[in-house]
Every structure is written in structure tokens, then in C-alpha cells.
Design a protein around this motif. Sequence first.
Motif, PDB file in Angstrom:
ATOM      1  N   MET A  16       0.782  -1.270   0.124  1.00 47.88           N
ATOM      2  CA  MET A  16      -0.005  -0.158   0.146  1.00 47.88           C
ATOM      3  C   MET A  16       0.845   1.290   0.033  1.00 47.88           C
ATOM      4  SD  MET A  16      -3.275   0.975   2.497  1.00 47.88           S
ATOM      5  CE  MET A  16      -4.319  -0.458   1.827  1.00 47.88           C
ATOM      6  N   ALA A  17       0.653   2.050  -0.670  1.00 48.23           N
ATOM      7  CA  ALA A  17       1.079   3.558  -0.729  1.00 48.23           C
ATOM      8  C   ALA A  17       0.991   4.448   0.405  1.00 48.23           C
ATOM      9  CB  ALA A  17       1.051   4.407  -2.281  1.00 48.23           C
ATOM     10  N   ARG A  18       2.029   4.847   0.780  1.00 48.81           N
ATOM     11  CA  ARG A  18       2.297   6.077   1.870  1.00 48.81           C
ATOM     12  C   ARG A  18       1.016   7.207   1.343  1.00 48.81           C
ATOM     13  NH1 ARG A  18       3.803   5.364   6.676  1.00 48.81           N
ATOM     14  NH2 ARG A  18       4.926   7.273   7.829  1.00 48.81           N
ATOM     15  N   LYS A  19       0.481   7.796   2.356  1.00 48.72           N
ATOM     16  CA  LYS A  19      -0.355   8.910   2.002  1.00 48.72           C
ATOM     17  C   LYS A  19      -0.265  10.032   3.195  1.00 48.72           C
ATOM     18  CE  LYS A  19      -3.724   6.800  -0.525  1.00 48.72           C
ATOM     19  NZ  LYS A  19      -4.874   7.064  -1.203  1.00 48.72           N
ATOM     20  N   TYR A  20      -0.445  11.109   3.077  1.00 50.68           N
ATOM     21  CA  TYR A  20      -0.326  12.217   4.226  1.00 50.68           C
ATOM     22  C   TYR A  20      -1.363  13.130   3.909  1.00 50.68           C
ATOM     23  CZ  TYR A  20       1.608  15.692   0.586  1.00 50.68           C
ATOM     24  OH  TYR A  20       1.813  16.618  -0.242  1.00 50.68           O
ATOM     25  N   ILE A  21      -1.586  14.053   5.160  1.00 46.94           N
ATOM     26  CA  ILE A  21      -2.220  15.183   5.160  1.00 46.94           C
ATOM     27  C   ILE A  21      -1.479  16.140   5.691  1.00 46.94           C
ATOM     28  CG2 ILE A  21      -3.703  14.394   7.322  1.00 46.94           C
ATOM     29  CD1 ILE A  21      -6.166  15.794   6.004  1.00 46.94           C
ATOM     30  N   ASP A  22      -1.678  17.498   5.518  1.00 50.54           N
ATOM     31  CA  ASP A  22      -0.751  18.731   6.026  1.00 50.54           C
ATOM     32  C   ASP A  22      -1.598  19.632   6.181  1.00 50.54           C
ATOM     33  OD1 ASP A  22       1.452  20.451   6.325  1.00 50.54           O
ATOM     34  OD2 ASP A  22       2.451  19.546   4.615  1.00 50.54           O
TER      35      ASP A  22
ATOM     36  N   LYS B 227     -10.748  12.846   4.491  1.00 53.94           N
ATOM     37  CA  LYS B 227     -10.133  11.980   3.585  1.00 53.94           C
ATOM     38  C   LYS B 227     -10.083  12.680   2.138  1.00 53.94           C
ATOM     39  CE  LYS B 227     -10.690   7.280   2.381  1.00 53.94           C
ATOM     40  NZ  LYS B 227     -11.580   6.029   2.654  1.00 53.94           N
ATOM     41  N   SER B 228     -10.701  13.526   1.837  1.00 52.73           N
ATOM     42  CA  SER B 228     -10.465  14.178   0.347  1.00 52.73           C
ATOM     43  C   SER B 228      -9.424  15.083   0.440  1.00 52.73           C
ATOM     44  CB  SER B 228     -11.859  15.074   0.017  1.00 52.73           C
ATOM     45  OG  SER B 228     -11.963  16.382   0.866  1.00 52.73           O
ATOM     46  N   MET B 229      -8.605  15.173   1.610  1.00 56.78           N
ATOM     47  CA  MET B 229      -7.575  16.348   1.445  1.00 56.78           C
ATOM     48  C   MET B 229      -6.050  15.359   1.537  1.00 56.78           C
ATOM     49  SD  MET B 229      -8.683  18.731   4.516  1.00 56.78           S
ATOM     50  CE  MET B 229     -10.196  19.593   4.303  1.00 56.78           C
ATOM     51  N   PHE B 230      -6.375  13.910   1.360  1.00 56.62           N
ATOM     52  CA  PHE B 230      -4.994  13.222   1.575  1.00 56.62           C
ATOM     53  C   PHE B 230      -4.414  13.189  -0.095  1.00 56.62           C
ATOM     54  CE2 PHE B 230      -7.057   9.581   4.605  1.00 56.62           C
ATOM     55  CZ  PHE B 230      -7.178  10.465   5.367  1.00 56.62           C
ATOM     56  N   HIS B 231      -2.877  13.086   0.265  1.00 56.07           N
ATOM     57  CA  HIS B 231      -2.183  13.144  -0.855  1.00 56.07           C
ATOM     58  C   HIS B 231      -1.367  11.891  -0.770  1.00 56.07           C
ATOM     59  CE1 HIS B 231      -2.877  17.493  -1.421  1.00 56.07           C
ATOM     60  NE2 HIS B 231      -2.572  17.605  -0.337  1.00 56.07           N
ATOM     61  N   ASP B 232      -0.976  11.400  -2.049  1.00 55.42           N
ATOM     62  CA  ASP B 232       0.051  10.324  -1.815  1.00 55.42           C
ATOM     63  C   ASP B 232       1.432  10.788  -1.678  1.00 55.42           C
ATOM     64  OD1 ASP B 232      -1.854   8.363  -3.007  1.00 55.42           O
ATOM     65  OD2 ASP B 232      -1.547   8.688  -4.970  1.00 55.42           O
ATOM     66  N   GLY B 233       2.039   9.882  -1.238  1.00 51.42           N
ATOM     67  CA  GLY B 233       3.494  10.278  -0.864  1.00 51.42           C
ATOM     68  C   GLY B 233       3.729  10.716   0.773  1.00 51.42           C
ATOM     69  N   THR B 234       4.893  11.506   0.764  1.00 42.04           N
ATOM     70  CA  THR B 234       4.847  11.887   2.479  1.00 42.04           C
ATOM     71  C   THR B 234       4.834  13.440   2.257  1.00 42.04           C
ATOM     72  OG1 THR B 234       7.418  11.901   1.907  1.00 42.04           O
ATOM     73  CG2 THR B 234       6.463   9.772   2.980  1.00 42.04           C
ATOM     74  N   PRO B 235       4.639  14.328   3.332  1.00 34.23           N
ATOM     75  CA  PRO B 235       4.614  15.619   3.290  1.00 34.23           C
ATOM     76  C   PRO B 235       6.022  16.370   2.931  1.00 34.23           C
ATOM     77  CG  PRO B 235       3.912  14.801   5.487  1.00 34.23           C
ATOM     78  CD  PRO B 235       4.548  13.704   4.561  1.00 34.23           C
ATOM     79  N   PRO B 236       5.941  17.398   2.367  1.00 33.46           N
ATOM     80  CA  PRO B 236       7.054  18.137   1.964  1.00 33.46           C
ATOM     81  C   PRO B 236       7.899  18.727   3.152  1.00 33.46           C
ATOM     82  CG  PRO B 236       5.292  19.394   1.256  1.00 33.46           C
ATOM     83  CD  PRO B 236       4.745  18.178   1.787  1.00 33.46           C
ATOM     84  N   LEU B 237       9.071  18.946   2.939  1.00 33.09           N
ATOM     85  CA  LEU B 237       9.977  19.480   4.224  1.00 33.09           C
ATOM     86  C   LEU B 237       9.333  21.077   4.232  1.00 33.09           C
ATOM     87  CD1 LEU B 237      13.232  18.019   3.811  1.00 33.09           C
ATOM     88  CD2 LEU B 237      11.616  17.288   5.450  1.00 33.09           C
TER      89      LEU B 237
END
Length: 70
Positions: free
Chosen positions: A1-7, A54-64
Motif C-alpha cells: 500500500m502506498a504511503r499517504k499524508y495530510i498537511d 479523506k478528500s485532503m489526502f495526498h500520495d507520498g510524504t509531506p514536503p519539508l
Amino acid sequence: MARKYIDCREFPSDINCTVALCADSDNELLEAAVAHAVSAHKHSDSPELRAQLKSMFHDGTPPLGAPAAA
């Protein structure tokens, strides 16, 4: 499963929140995001809040660096 994030940095708030959360499952990320929204931002846990988060989720990891505000 791909990592997801919300920021939170994407959404200006009165507390200038800089929290970003990430997880390997949608459910784990959603539960963490709901807990944060309720405790830090004083939202009420509801189906509407959960759908919005849930609609605010992004694929990957948060930017620095802080992302551009929405």
C-alpha cells in the motif's frame, strides 16, 4: 500500500498549525487526522468531517517546506 499524508500547513488556521501526518493505510491516517482535528482544531467528529479530511489526502510524504496555502 502506498504511503499517504495530510498537511495542516495547506489550510490557514487561527492557531497557525504546522502538523503533517502520514501513514501506510487510509484508515490509520484518517483516525490520526480526526483525532488531531478534534483535539487541536476543536472540530466535532462526524461523517462529514471524515469525508472532508479523506478528500485532503495526498500520495507520498509531506514536503519539508510549507506547501502553498489552499
